[in-house]
Design a protein around this motif. Structure first.
Motif, PDB file in Angstrom:
ATOM      1  N   PHE B  58       0.830  -1.212   0.000  1.00  0.00           N
ATOM      2  CA  PHE B  58       0.000   0.000   0.000  1.00  0.00           C
ATOM      3  C   PHE B  58       0.863   1.261   0.000  1.00  0.00           C
ATOM      4  CE2 PHE B  58      -2.304   3.394   2.226  1.00  0.00           C
ATOM      5  CZ  PHE B  58      -3.432   3.471   1.439  1.00  0.00           C
ATOM      6  N   TYR B  59       1.874   1.297   0.881  1.00  0.00           N
ATOM      7  CA  TYR B  59       2.686   2.521   0.962  1.00  0.00           C
ATOM      8  C   TYR B  59       3.695   2.619  -0.176  1.00  0.00           C
ATOM      9  CZ  TYR B  59       0.546   3.728   5.380  1.00  0.00           C
ATOM     10  OH  TYR B  59      -0.368   4.082   6.335  1.00  0.00           O
ATOM     11  N   ARG B  60       3.985   1.504  -0.841  1.00  0.00           N
ATOM     12  CA  ARG B  60       4.816   1.616  -2.036  1.00  0.00           C
ATOM     13  C   ARG B  60       4.005   2.217  -3.188  1.00  0.00           C
ATOM     14  NH1 ARG B  60       7.355  -3.758  -3.441  1.00  0.00           N
ATOM     15  NH2 ARG B  60       6.311  -4.562  -1.596  1.00  0.00           N
ATOM     16  N   LEU B  61       2.702   1.884  -3.230  1.00  0.00           N
ATOM     17  CA  LEU B  61       1.843   2.450  -4.266  1.00  0.00           C
ATOM     18  C   LEU B  61       1.455   3.889  -3.945  1.00  0.00           C
ATOM     19  CD1 LEU B  61      -0.664  -0.385  -5.272  1.00  0.00           C
ATOM     20  CD2 LEU B  61       0.982   0.739  -6.751  1.00  0.00           C
ATOM     21  N   ALA B 186      -7.631  -7.551  -3.381  1.00  0.00           N
ATOM     22  CA  ALA B 186      -7.093  -6.187  -3.528  1.00  0.00           C
ATOM     23  C   ALA B 186      -5.594  -6.184  -3.198  1.00  0.00           C
ATOM     24  CB  ALA B 186      -7.842  -5.228  -2.603  1.00  0.00           C
ATOM     25  N   LEU B 187      -5.224  -6.935  -2.185  1.00  0.00           N
ATOM     26  CA  LEU B 187      -3.807  -7.041  -1.788  1.00  0.00           C
ATOM     27  C   LEU B 187      -2.978  -7.683  -2.912  1.00  0.00           C
ATOM     28  CD1 LEU B 187      -2.103  -6.557   0.797  1.00  0.00           C
ATOM     29  CD2 LEU B 187      -2.505  -8.941   1.371  1.00  0.00           C
ATOM     30  N   VAL B 188      -3.529  -8.763  -3.475  1.00  0.00           N
ATOM     31  CA  VAL B 188      -2.846  -9.456  -4.573  1.00  0.00           C
ATOM     32  C   VAL B 188      -2.659  -8.506  -5.756  1.00  0.00           C
ATOM     33  CG1 VAL B 188      -3.102 -11.312  -6.280  1.00  0.00           C
ATOM     34  CG2 VAL B 188      -3.640 -11.748  -3.888  1.00  0.00           C
ATOM     35  N   LEU B 189      -3.705  -7.712  -6.047  1.00  0.00           N
ATOM     36  CA  LEU B 189      -3.618  -6.787  -7.183  1.00  0.00           C
ATOM     37  C   LEU B 189      -2.579  -5.691  -6.944  1.00  0.00           C
ATOM     38  CD1 LEU B 189      -7.354  -6.470  -8.220  1.00  0.00           C
ATOM     39  CD2 LEU B 189      -5.526  -7.646  -9.437  1.00  0.00           C
ATOM     40  N   MET B 190      -2.463  -5.225  -5.697  1.00  0.00           N
ATOM     41  CA  MET B 190      -1.436  -4.216  -5.394  1.00  0.00           C
ATOM     42  C   MET B 190      -0.056  -4.798  -5.687  1.00  0.00           C
ATOM     43  SD  MET B 190      -2.480  -2.177  -1.967  1.00  0.00           S
ATOM     44  CE  MET B 190      -3.946  -2.769  -1.235  1.00  0.00           C
TER      45      MET B 190
END
Lengths: 190, 239
Positions: B58-61, B186-190
């Motif tokens: 999340f924080y990398r995106l 959603a986690l997998v897609l990130m």
């Protein structure tokens, strides 16, 4: 003072606290060479007044059990009467196989009111010898009355449509993100 | 000194005790008590695992999102709490629901494999919780990061275990499994987006669609495996 060592000691103490002293099973019960796992819908928390699907998964450590060769019966009674269940009568809940699967069976039952019930499964081989007879007893808590109404939304969500929405939508989002990355990256690569 | 880590561990301990006492008061019947505890501890562990896994991608995106630095202080505490609740979940289920070691030979195939997956995940979580201290981080050096990447294998095993054995996951269309499917996907897609960025920057000679297609196929394969395991455990009779 709350140090790391104190915290960890507390955790270990809690883990030991959680170790049950006597093993009493709900999901798996064994009898002779048979192990039977019980599952009730919904979520192992059955409700009174509505049809409750009951699932059984069988495992015979001797490998001889076949549902089609079993006179398998299920008896359900208030838990207080668990020792006086008449197992000579017909099943309270009729057990049948899942599409020919020899190791899975299901039944349906309407629990009359919230209570604790005894659910007994008795199996004897139809030919008298193909596997070892067994009797297992589960205790089942029915805490609330269920609602008969199944909303159209729920039945829609029970279908596969939702899975397509989740995964299809997800992949479209992934593609959009890839395209976005590409547009952003272009000026750098040129 | 009260650090975020100690606060989280202490809170986990108190919550676990509170749940056990509350359940003991409201459900005197032993088997239902164990069943409820197994479910509560399992769900809490799953939620904590998600919280451990989320900040990385999340924080990398979204590097400018709030708490992008502050959250780091909580990660190791969350990891230890995840393992703690997973241990409670396993202990109660194994001794309370599955008749302990004596019950293992009697477990029908799908439940046996679900238990093996859960046990392997527990071992991984134990290794990660056991090395989540600064002392071990320094001692292990480069290998620390490698070791802690096994959390993804652990997460896959946890998801497989949940899909196969979770009381709430028999019918995947209900609210609870749908909710978990959405947030885990959603986690997998990130991760997919980040991996695509990494690979397409490293190998610019490939077509821009090459890596997205490969990544999508890998995700589909993972979903296929999970669907296979779920069907194996619950039969194709329900949706």
């Amino acid at each position: 003072m709350l140090t790391a060592r104190t915290s960890i000691s507390l955790l270990i103490a809690a883990a030991l606290f959680a170790l049950p002293l006597a093993a009493s099973a709900h999901v798996l019960k064994t009898s002779g060479t048979m192990g039977i796992v019980l599952h009730l819908d919904p979520e192992d928390e059955p409700q009174a007044g509505v049809v409750t699907p009951i699932y059984l998964a069988f495992k015979d450590t001797a490998g001889r059990f076949k549902f089609s060769e079993c006179d398998c019966r299920m008896y359900i009674a208030p838990y207080a009467q668990k020792d006086s269940i008449d197992t000579s009568k017909a099943s309270d809940a009729f057990l049948h196989t899942h599409g020919g699967d020899e190791l899975n069976a299901d039944a349906t039952f309407v629990f009359p009111k919230p209570d604790v019930y005894a659910l007994e499964v008795v199996g004897t081989p139809k030919d008298g010898s193909s596997f070892t007879p067994f009797t297992v007893l589960y205790d089942v808590r029915v805490a609330t009355y269920g609602s008969n109404a199944i909303s159209p939304v729920a039945s829609f969500f029970k279908g596969h449509a939702l899975h397509f929405v989740i995964f299809g939508g997800g992949f479209l989002f992934f593609l959009a993100a890839v395209l976005y990355d590409r547009r952003k990256a272009k000026p750098i690569s040129q | 000194m009260i650090t975020p880590k100690r606060a989280l561990i202490t809170a986990s301990f108190l919550v676990s005790i509170a749940i056990a006492l509350f359940e003991h008061a409201s459900v005197p019947l032993s088997s239902q008590f164990y069943l409820d505890l197994t479910q509560y501890y399992g769900f809490i562990s799953l939620a904590l695992l998600y919280l451990v896994l989320l900040p990385g991608p999340f924080y990398r995106l979204f590097p400018n999102a709030p708490f992008s630095i502050a959250h780091r202080a909580y990660l190791s505490g969350l990891g230890i709490s995840t393992f703690y609740f997973a241990l409670l979940h396993s202990t109660v289920a194994f001794w309370g629901l599955l008749e302990g070691f004596a019950g293992i030979p009697y477990l029908p195939g799908p439940y046996f494999w679900a238990m093996i997956f859960g046990f392997l995940a527990l071992l991984i979580l134990a290794a990660l919780a056991g090395t989540s201290f600064d002392y071990m981080r320094i001692k292990l050096g480069k290998n620390w990061k490698r070791l802690h990447r096994t959390v993804y294998a652990g997460a896959f095993l946890v998801v497989a275990h949940t899909a196969m054995a979770g009381s709430h996951f028999q019918s995947l269309g209900a609210f609870i499994p749908t909710f978990w499917m959405v947030i885990f996907f959603a986690l997998v897609l990130m991760h997919a987006i980040l991996l695509n960025r990494l690979l397409s920057a490293k190998y610019p000679q490939y077509s821009w669609l090459f890596f997205p297609v490969i990544i999508a196929l890998v995700i589909l394969f993972g979903l296929f495996i999970l669907n296979f395991l779920h069907t194996y455990a619950h039969g194709a009779h329900q949706h």
